[in-house]
Design a protein around this motif. Structure first.
Motif, PDB file in Angstrom:
ATOM      1  N   THR A 298      11.124  12.493  -0.082  1.00 21.07           N
ATOM      2  CA  THR A 298      11.411  12.105  -1.457  1.00 21.07           C
ATOM      3  C   THR A 298      10.120  11.848  -2.235  1.00 21.07           C
ATOM      4  N   ILE A 299       9.156  11.175  -1.575  1.00 23.62           N
ATOM      5  CA  ILE A 299       7.879  10.927  -2.244  1.00 23.62           C
ATOM      6  C   ILE A 299       7.300  12.231  -2.767  1.00 23.62           C
ATOM      7  N   PHE A 300       7.312  13.255  -1.916  1.00 22.69           N
ATOM      8  CA  PHE A 300       6.697  14.514  -2.317  1.00 22.69           C
ATOM      9  C   PHE A 300       7.603  15.327  -3.252  1.00 22.69           C
ATOM     10  N   LEU A 301       8.912  15.263  -3.012  1.00 25.20           N
ATOM     11  CA  LEU A 301       9.815  16.136  -3.775  1.00 25.20           C
ATOM     12  C   LEU A 301       9.983  15.694  -5.223  1.00 25.20           C
TER      13      LEU A 301
ATOM     14  N   MET B  44       0.835  -1.203   0.000  1.00 27.69           N
ATOM     15  CA  MET B  44       0.000   0.000   0.000  1.00 27.69           C
ATOM     16  C   MET B  44       0.871   1.254   0.000  1.00 27.69           C
ATOM     17  N   LEU B  45       1.921   1.214   0.813  1.00 27.53           N
ATOM     18  CA  LEU B  45       2.830   2.356   0.858  1.00 27.53           C
ATOM     19  C   LEU B  45       3.490   2.557  -0.512  1.00 27.53           C
ATOM     20  N   SER B  46       3.793   1.430  -1.164  1.00 25.72           N
ATOM     21  CA  SER B  46       4.492   1.543  -2.445  1.00 25.72           C
ATOM     22  C   SER B  46       3.607   2.178  -3.520  1.00 25.72           C
ATOM     23  N   THR B  47       2.269   2.036  -3.391  1.00 25.10           N
ATOM     24  CA  THR B  47       1.417   2.707  -4.381  1.00 25.10           C
ATOM     25  C   THR B  47       1.581   4.215  -4.281  1.00 25.10           C
ATOM     26  N   LYS B  48       1.949   4.672  -3.107  1.00 25.77           N
ATOM     27  CA  LYS B  48       2.147   6.111  -2.910  1.00 25.77           C
ATOM     28  C   LYS B  48       3.436   6.569  -3.601  1.00 25.77           C
ATOM     29  N   MET B  49       4.291   5.600  -3.886  1.00 22.49           N
ATOM     30  CA  MET B  49       5.553   5.921  -4.544  1.00 22.49           C
ATOM     31  C   MET B  49       5.364   6.244  -6.019  1.00 22.49           C
ATOM     32  N   MET B  50       4.217   5.854  -6.560  1.00 26.30           N
ATOM     33  CA  MET B  50       3.995   6.126  -7.975  1.00 26.30           C
ATOM     34  C   MET B  50       3.830   7.626  -8.166  1.00 26.30           C
ATOM     35  N   PRO B  51       4.680   8.241  -9.004  1.00 31.61           N
ATOM     36  CA  PRO B  51       4.536   9.679  -9.180  1.00 31.61           C
ATOM     37  C   PRO B  51       3.219   9.991  -9.895  1.00 31.61           C
TER      38      PRO B  51
ATOM     39  N   TRP C 143      12.144  25.752   2.412  1.00 28.51           N
ATOM     40  CA  TRP C 143      11.443  26.504   3.465  1.00 28.51           C
ATOM     41  C   TRP C 143      10.176  25.770   3.901  1.00 28.51           C
ATOM     42  N   GLN C 144       9.502  25.141   2.925  1.00 29.73           N
ATOM     43  CA  GLN C 144       8.279  24.420   3.269  1.00 29.73           C
ATOM     44  C   GLN C 144       8.559  23.134   4.039  1.00 29.73           C
ATOM     45  N   TRP C 145       9.688  22.476   3.724  1.00 32.69           N
ATOM     46  CA  TRP C 145       9.926  21.155   4.294  1.00 32.69           C
ATOM     47  C   TRP C 145      10.869  21.153   5.491  1.00 32.69           C
ATOM     48  N   LEU C 146      11.600  22.241   5.693  1.00 30.41           N
ATOM     49  CA  LEU C 146      12.469  22.315   6.869  1.00 30.41           C
ATOM     50  C   LEU C 146      11.681  22.134   8.175  1.00 30.41           C
ATOM     51  N   PRO C 147      10.499  22.743   8.300  1.00 32.20           N
ATOM     52  CA  PRO C 147       9.725  22.543   9.533  1.00 32.20           C
ATOM     53  C   PRO C 147       9.409  21.074   9.779  1.00 32.20           C
ATOM     54  N   PHE C 148       9.055  20.382   8.719  1.00 27.32           N
ATOM     55  CA  PHE C 148       8.723  18.955   8.852  1.00 27.32           C
ATOM     56  C   PHE C 148       9.916  18.185   9.406  1.00 27.32           C
ATOM     57  N   ALA C 149      11.083  18.347   8.774  1.00 29.26           N
ATOM     58  CA  ALA C 149      12.280  17.632   9.224  1.00 29.26           C
ATOM     59  C   ALA C 149      12.622  18.021  10.662  1.00 29.26           C
ATOM     60  N   THR C 150      12.532  19.324  10.956  1.00 30.16           N
ATOM     61  CA  THR C 150      12.853  19.783  12.306  1.00 30.16           C
ATOM     62  C   THR C 150      11.953  19.125  13.338  1.00 30.16           C
ATOM     63  N   LEU C 151      10.657  19.121  13.045  1.00 34.39           N
ATOM     64  CA  LEU C 151       9.695  18.581  14.010  1.00 34.39           C
ATOM     65  C   LEU C 151       9.938  17.093  14.256  1.00 34.39           C
ATOM     66  N   ILE C 152      10.158  16.337  13.184  1.00 33.91           N
ATOM     67  CA  ILE C 152      10.373  14.893  13.325  1.00 33.91           C
ATOM     68  C   ILE C 152      11.660  14.643  14.112  1.00 33.91           C
ATOM     69  N   LEU C 153      12.731  15.337  13.734  1.00 32.87           N
ATOM     70  CA  LEU C 153      14.016  15.075  14.374  1.00 32.87           C
ATOM     71  C   LEU C 153      14.015  15.560  15.819  1.00 32.87           C
TER      72      LEU C 153
END
Lengths: 275, 290
Positions: free
Chosen positions: B220-223, A111-118, B164-174
């Motif tokens: 990476t998924i989002f970027l 399921m997580l991997s489906t999210k990997m699809m751009p 700038w958008q993703w630095l908060p995310f990394a900061t919060l998680i770490l």
């Protein structure tokens, strides 16, 4: 046993943290400030920090540009897709958390991997399908697509929360002779509600800000706020005050929700790996 | 303790989402593959037919293609580098005893909740505009020449906005990960006279490994699919200087109506994402086991 902190050290870190925090927040602060300026004040040189504040931009945006329509579209698309996805995801996450099989881990990973699809890998067929079904630039079409793209993350989040519920409590209620639906309504649901609420909250934020499908699949009718704001990118003159006012209204509710969801954000978006 | 009855029931409960995700994964992807071998332009829909590998050839030999691949990777690695390193440093800072910490946290986390079109336009207009932007005023104040960000360093400008958008995310998680760090271990290291750097390297960093992996995975998924920020700032330009793979396919599909070519590009994007994903899923899978 906390280590001793010298006052000097504390003040130093405080000053540095506040300074950097203000820099991070500055673009948002400046946007809110600009939204109260006239267009002329907005581009004044040097930039104005003190000025005659005005509500004019908010009135103009609200009156001129169907702002409420876009706002409504955002609510329907983000809210509708989240609720729909929850309806599908809750049973699914439930079953994987409470009666896992040997494939559960693989299913979750898949399921997580489906999210990997751009998204761009399926942009063309989705666009054409919606077009032929007459769903292009409709809220229904967007709700369906947004539900599907967020489904894996929602299942993962719920799974993470549900797994925290001790299964002994189920056994106890069964010993007491509770039937399945009673078990669900009286025992599990109250314990699961916080997790469901967190997932709902976090996903609302993600869906509200989604800006690939909303920009590509909508035009005049179903465009949510992301697309409305994007229309300010056209280079016909500088409308910074109006852009700022429209933007402030578009982000304010979600940003405030976000402030209260920091903890959920961490657990939810790291799939429970960081708590 | 589950009986056979509840097992069947739970399988059935799991089915809808599996079926939906399976369809979502297979049908559109299959169609993209099919279209990628078709000659199909919406402007000349009658001239359709099998096209062999032509679309792929055409897409790959486009001079913009390698630039787009390069830009995609630069965008991902640039933002990852800034946010992970910055996130560790800010996490350490925010983990200290600070007066008003919860408010400082709010200041840091806020950019993450801003929709991409808003943050990109605010940066483009009010900060990076070469005449009226804040950065131009600052440059002038110091007697330097203002930079025309999106003309001279378009990709870097986008990297800055996205970071700038993703630095908060990394900061919060770490930061959250750091808060679960064992205090006693730190004290023991203190007693042994370990330097701050040694403590960071041997205690903090290994403790953060899992959180860092997750941050890299999610980002990476989002970027890989950054789109809106490019659309509202540079439109991929000047020329193709800030076009990433996502934007290039969008351009083919919805601006040139080249269904076949865009599909070929889409498949290439899927392959690229999968190469990245294989490494990441493996790393995360290992980390999530524990």
């Amino acid at each position: 046993m906390a280590r001793k902190v010298t006052l000097q050290r504390k003040l130093g870190f405080t000053a540095l943290a506040w300074f950097l925090g203000c820099i991070m927040f500055f673009p948002i602060f400046w946007m809110i400030l600009t939204s109260f300026k006239t267009e002329i004040d907005a581009i004044a040189s040097p930039p104005l920090v003190f000025f005659q504040a005005t509500w004019e931009n908010y009135q103009l945006v609200l009156n001129q540009s169907d702002y409420l329509k876009y706002f409504g579209n955002s609510v329907v698309i983000a809210g509708g897709s989240t609720i729909l996805a929850l309806l599908v995801a809750i049973p699914s996450a439930w079953s994987m958390a409470f009666s896992p099989t040997r494939h559960t881990k693989d299913v979750l990973m898949w399921m997580l991997s489906t999210k990997m699809m751009p998204p761009v890998g399926v942009l063309v067929p989705i666009y054409l399908m919606l077009k032929y079904m007459g769903l292009l630039d409709t809220r229904t079409g967007l709700v369906i697509i947004m539900m599907l793209i967020n489904l894996p993350i929602i299942i993962w989040m719920l799974y993470t929360y549900f797994k925290e519920i001790p299964s002994e409590i189920l056994e106890a209620s069964r010993m007491d002779g509770a039937v399945l639906w009673k078990e669900i309504v009286y025992v599990l649901l109250p314990m699961a509600l916080p997790g469901i609420a967190s997932t709902l909250l976090l996903n609302l934020i993600l869906a509200w800000n989604e800006a690939f499908w909303t920009l590509n699949l909508t035009a005049a009718n179903a465009a949510p706020l992301t697309a409305f704001i994007a229309s300010y990118s056209s280079p016909e003159g500088l409308f910074w005050s109006k852009l700022s006012a429209a933007s402030t209204m578009a982000i304010a509710p979600i940003m405030v929700l976000g402030w209260f969801s920091q903890k959920q954000l961490v657990t939810g978006l790291t799939f429970g790996a960081v708590k | 303790m589950a009986t056979a009855h509840t097992k069947t029931l739970s399988r059935i409960m799991n089915l809808p989402s599996i079926i939906l995700l399976f369809i979502w994964m297979i049908v559109p992807l299959g169609m993209t593959i099919y279209y990628s071998f078709q000659r199909y332009n919406l402007l000349t829909p009658s001239r359709r037919g099998f096209n062999g590998w032509f679309n792929y050839e055409f897409f790959i030999t486009d001079p913009a293609f390698f630039e787009a691949i390069g830009n995609t990777l630069l965008l991902v690695t640039g933002v990852l580098a800034i946010t992970v390193i910055g996130g560790i440093l800010l996490g350490i800072l925010l983990n200290q005893a600070i007066i008003g910490r919860s408010i400082v946290r709010i200041l840091f986390i806020s950019p993450f909740f801003i929709m991409p079109t808003v943050s990109a336009l605010i940066w483009k207009n009010m900060l990076m505009n070469p005449i009226y932007g804040i950065f131009a005023h600052i440059a002038e104040f110091f007697g330097a020449n203002p930079v025309d960000f999106f003309a001279v360093i378009p990709l870097l400008s986008i990297i800055i906005i996205v970071a700038w958008q993703w630095l908060p995310f990394a900061t919060l998680i770490l930061l959250t990960a750091m808060q679960s760090l064992d205090q006693e271990q730190q004290e023991a290291a203190d007693m042994d006279g370990a330097s701050t750097l040694a403590k960071f390297y041997y205690i903090t960093l290994p403790h953060l490994a899992r959180a860092i992996t997750v941050v890299i995975l999610i980002e990476t998924i989002f970027l890989l699919s950054i789109f809106a920020e490019i659309l509202v700032t540079t439109n991929g330009g000047p020329g193709t200087a800030s076009t990433n793979l996502t934007y290039m396919v969008y351009n083919r599909a919805l601006l040139q109506y080249d269904i076949g070519g865009a599909s070929a590009g889409g498949i290439i994007a899927v392959i690229l994402a999968n190469i990245v994903a294989i490494f990441l899923i493996r790393a995360v899978g290992k980390n999530l086991e524990a």
